[in-house]
Write a protein that holds these residues in place. Structure first.
Motif, PDB file in Angstrom:
ATOM      1  N   ALA A  38      -6.697   1.714 -49.638  1.00  0.00           N
ATOM      2  CA  ALA A  38      -7.454   0.480 -49.395  1.00  0.00           C
ATOM      3  C   ALA A  38      -6.945  -0.221 -48.140  1.00  0.00           C
ATOM      4  CB  ALA A  38      -7.348  -0.447 -50.609  1.00  0.00           C
ATOM      5  N   LEU A  39      -5.630  -0.200 -47.964  1.00  0.00           N
ATOM      6  CA  LEU A  39      -5.064  -0.812 -46.751  1.00  0.00           C
ATOM      7  C   LEU A  39      -5.435  -0.006 -45.509  1.00  0.00           C
ATOM      8  CD1 LEU A  39      -1.558  -1.873 -48.112  1.00  0.00           C
ATOM      9  CD2 LEU A  39      -3.563  -3.328 -47.690  1.00  0.00           C
ATOM     10  N   ALA A  40      -5.485   1.320 -45.649  1.00  0.00           N
ATOM     11  CA  ALA A  40      -5.922   2.156 -44.529  1.00  0.00           C
ATOM     12  C   ALA A  40      -7.384   1.852 -44.195  1.00  0.00           C
ATOM     13  CB  ALA A  40      -5.742   3.636 -44.878  1.00  0.00           C
ATOM     14  N   ARG A  41      -8.201   1.609 -45.209  1.00  0.00           N
ATOM     15  CA  ARG A  41      -9.619   1.252 -44.995  1.00  0.00           C
ATOM     16  C   ARG A  41      -9.717  -0.064 -44.228  1.00  0.00           C
ATOM     17  NH1 ARG A  41     -13.853  -0.165 -43.588  1.00  0.00           N
ATOM     18  NH2 ARG A  41     -15.739  -0.457 -44.782  1.00  0.00           N
ATOM     19  N   LEU A  42      -8.867  -1.029 -44.608  1.00  0.00           N
ATOM     20  CA  LEU A  42      -8.873  -2.315 -43.919  1.00  0.00           C
ATOM     21  C   LEU A  42      -8.425  -2.164 -42.462  1.00  0.00           C
ATOM     22  CD1 LEU A  42      -7.409  -4.704 -46.654  1.00  0.00           C
ATOM     23  CD2 LEU A  42      -9.764  -4.596 -45.820  1.00  0.00           C
ATOM     24  N   ALA A  43      -7.582  -1.167 -42.204  1.00  0.00           N
ATOM     25  CA  ALA A  43      -7.108  -0.917 -40.840  1.00  0.00           C
ATOM     26  C   ALA A  43      -8.135  -0.145 -40.023  1.00  0.00           C
ATOM     27  CB  ALA A  43      -5.789  -0.162 -40.874  1.00  0.00           C
ATOM     28  N   GLY A  44      -9.223   0.267 -40.669  1.00  0.00           N
ATOM     29  CA  GLY A  44     -10.289   0.934 -39.937  1.00  0.00           C
ATOM     30  C   GLY A  44     -10.286   2.445 -40.027  1.00  0.00           C
ATOM     31  N   ALA A  45      -9.503   3.030 -40.923  1.00  0.00           N
ATOM     32  CA  ALA A  45      -9.452   4.492 -41.067  1.00  0.00           C
ATOM     33  C   ALA A  45     -10.751   5.011 -41.677  1.00  0.00           C
ATOM     34  CB  ALA A  45      -8.270   4.886 -41.949  1.00  0.00           C
ATOM     35  N   GLY A  46     -11.096   6.213 -41.311  1.00  0.00           N
ATOM     36  CA  GLY A  46     -12.281   6.863 -41.872  1.00  0.00           C
ATOM     37  C   GLY A  46     -12.014   7.365 -43.288  1.00  0.00           C
TER      38      GLY A  46
END
Length: 149
Positions: A38-46
């Motif tokens: 979820a944190l990776a998603r917030l950082a813009g990860a695919g």
């Protein structure tokens, strides 16, 4: 729902609730992987990177848990045969009428039990104390008399 990243937060919440019901800490480690995704998603990860982050963090957390004292349940199971908190018979006393090469059969708690004398213990004691249970066999030692008795 997958596009907003809500999947990871809901999944982590569900895993935490399930962990509270189970109490093994493993689902909590997987929930950490979900939170990292979820944190990776917030950082813009695919999406593929989110799944990778979830897998790597969850796997790493499980490995760390397995190496910690909380992940070592096998040792506790192995010691259950000698643990008086698990087997309430440990510490109880009984009499053994006759021994045959360190083994006997005696009545204990209204049933007939196999009894094995612990190594180095005498066969001529009046009372024996249960130190372990090995299946349906009681392992005993000669009971030490209290001082002044």
């Amino acid at each position: 729902m997958m596009h907003s990243g809500l999947f990871w937060w809901i999944g982590a919440g569900v895993l935490i609730v399930l962990e509270l019901m189970q109490g093994t800490f493993y689902l909590l480690m997987v929930a950490l992987g979900f939170i990292a995704a979820a944190l990776a998603r917030l950082a813009g990860a695919g999406l593929p990177l989110q799944f990778g982050v979830a897998a790597v963090v969850a796997l790493g957390a499980v490995i760390v848990l397995r190496k910690s004292r909380y992940g070592r349940k096998a040792k506790a199971r192995a010691e259950a045969a000698r643990n008086p908190d698990v087997n309430l018979d440990i510490g109880s006393t009984l009499t053994v009428p006759a021994w045959h090469d360190g083994r006997a059969r005696t009545s204990y708690r209204g049933a007939s039990w196999e009894v094995e004398l612990a190594p180095g213990e005498p066969e001529d004691a009046n009372l024996y104390e249960i130190t372990a249970l090995r299946g349906n066999c009681l392992v005993v030692v000669a009971r030490k008399h209290a001082a002044g008795a």
